[in-house]
Design an enzyme around this catalytic site. Structure first.
Site, PDB file in Angstrom:
ATOM      1  N   GLY A 159      14.674  -5.626   6.416  1.00  0.00           N
ATOM      2  CA  GLY A 159      13.340  -5.872   5.854  1.00  0.00           C
ATOM      3  C   GLY A 159      12.284  -5.753   6.930  1.00  0.00           C
ATOM      4  N   GLY A 214       8.546  -5.547   6.233  1.00  0.00           N
ATOM      5  CA  GLY A 214       7.892  -6.606   5.457  1.00  0.00           C
ATOM      6  C   GLY A 214       6.995  -7.458   6.347  1.00  0.00           C
ATOM      7  CG  ASP A 227      11.862  -1.859   5.297  1.00  0.00           C
ATOM      8  OD1 ASP A 227      11.440  -2.988   5.578  1.00  0.00           O
ATOM      9  OD2 ASP A 227      11.633  -1.310   4.190  1.00  0.00           O
ATOM     10  CG  ASP A 235      19.789  -0.045  -0.559  1.00  0.00           C
ATOM     11  OD1 ASP A 235      19.767  -1.266  -0.371  1.00  0.00           O
ATOM     12  OD2 ASP A 235      19.655   0.496  -1.678  1.00  0.00           O
ATOM     13  CB  ILE A 236      20.618  -4.559   2.691  1.00  0.00           C
ATOM     14  CG1 ILE A 236      19.834  -4.878   1.420  1.00  0.00           C
ATOM     15  CG2 ILE A 236      19.743  -4.697   3.916  1.00  0.00           C
ATOM     16  CD1 ILE A 236      19.378  -6.316   1.328  1.00  0.00           C
ATOM     17  CE1 TYR A 275      12.315 -14.497  -2.389  1.00  0.00           C
ATOM     18  CE2 TYR A 275      11.187 -16.581  -2.789  1.00  0.00           C
ATOM     19  CZ  TYR A 275      11.578 -15.577  -1.921  1.00  0.00           C
ATOM     20  OH  TYR A 275      11.243 -15.659  -0.600  1.00  0.00           O
ATOM     21  CE  LYS A 287      14.711 -15.531   0.086  1.00  0.00           C
ATOM     22  NZ  LYS A 287      15.148 -14.807   1.298  1.00  0.00           N
TER      23      LYS A 287
END
Ligand code: SER
Length: 338
Positions: free
Chosen positions: A10, A13, A35, A54-55, A154, A158
């Site tokens: 990321g 970001g 990223d 891509d992760i 989200y 998390k």
């Protein structure tokens, strides 16, 4: 010999910008950045290598393992809360499956390298879910173990990833005969809303804070989507970066928990508006409440108790609200848009 690096996902970001710049400027470590989008030009000089990818691509992560000795993983990539509500299943894929992929990479690296890879994970006040405003006001500062009943995808992602971090660091494959006790060193920070002078967030629900300010500086009218009295905790980006690096540096023995609250100030939306108007008196900031986004923010705590972070790893913010605005945000944002 493979190069010793830290891996930052990321990278492009908001937190990625701040973290890469700080690590790069201080020459703390070599950086491999990842990223989906191409890397902002300003960050290129600080990275040893940038990979656009891509992760969710395990082949890509496997190749990284072959090429580098990764000492810390800052896994910042995720879809924020508002965006996640529009595409909950995609959010789950990116936020949860992506994190599992990185956790597995961390475990495998740890086994190869013999040293625990530090896995630094930004979680959020979105893991909390207060049932109503009255409870939110009555409860005030929330501790890490209270009210972990999120109402957003989200937030669910998390809190679950925090559990995964605990699982991968302590119980991974606990029934396997060849199980090694040596695992990742998972460390998690629950961030409040973040405000940066350099970037504007996309797809979050605490975005009204930064959006108000960045729009005002560009002479654009802005309609704040929550009520004037709406209150959650916020933090200026330099403090968020400070927290990540302090937690990375902390000796493992001093950490008494895996997830830590951090916070700096808890302004109402109207207070953010007032600070913004002081700097940009001609700004046009009105309110147009989006009731569903309001609900989400109302479910987040008014403030959090960050005393364990203070005690265990010396956390303390440098920027209260007036220093954040007057010494960091306003001058830097003026500069940026002038
Ligand atoms: N800033 C995040 C969001 O609004 C919360 O962590 O989604």
């Amino acid at each position: 010999m493979r190069d010793k690096v830290v891996l930052i996902t990321g990278a492009n970001g908001e937190i990625g910008h701040g973290l890469i710049t700080k690590i790069g400027q201080e020459n703390r470590a070599k950086i491999v950045a990842l990223d989906l989008k191409s890397l902002d030009e300003s960050l290129i000089p600080y990275c040893d290598r940038f990979i656009q990818g891509d992760i969710l691509d395990n082949m890509l992560l496997g190749r990284l393992m072959a090429e580098y000795e990764i000492t810390s993983i800052f896994h910042l990539a995720s879809l924020l809360s508002t965006k996640s509500e529009y595409t909950p299943e995609t959010a789950h894929k990116v936020n949860v499956e992506g994190t599992i992929n990185l956790l597995r990479l961390g475990v495998e690296l740890t086994q190869w390298q013999g040293d625990s890879v530090k896995f630094i994970y930004p979680s959020s006040i979105a893991v909390y879910g207060l049932p109503d405003l009255e409870t939110k006001i009555r409860e005030g500062k929330i501790k890490e173990y209270q009210w972990c009943t999120p109402i957003t995808m989200y937030g669910c992602n998390k809190i679950y990833c925090e559990h995964l971090g605990r699982y991968y660091s302590r119980y991974y494959r606990q029934l396997a005969k060849d199980r090694t006790m040596h695992s990742i060193d998972f460390r998690c920070i629950r961030f409040p809303g973040l405000i940066s002078a350099d970037t504007v967030p996309t797809g979050g629900t605490s975005d009204y804070g930064p959006e108000m300010l960045h729009n005002a500086a560009q002479n654009k009218p802005y309609d704040c989507f929550v009520r004037p009295d709406t209150q959650i905790s916020f933090m200026a980006m330099p403090d968020a970066i400070k927290a990540l690096l302090l937690l990375e540096d902390a000796p493992r023995e001093s950490l008494t928990q895996l997830s830590y609250n951090v916070t700096s100030f808890s302004p109402s939306a109207e207070e953010i508006r007032r600070f913004t108007l002081e700097a940009f008196p001609k700004a046009e900031i009105n309110y147009q409440i989006h009731s569903n986004r309001q609900n989400i923010v109302d479910s987040w705590p008014l403030d959090v108790d960050d005393s364990p972070a203070r005690k265990d790893w010396g956390w303390e913010p440098d920027y209260d609200i007036s220093r954040s605005f007057n010494e960091y945000l306003i001058p830097a944002i003026r500069d940026r848009y002038s």
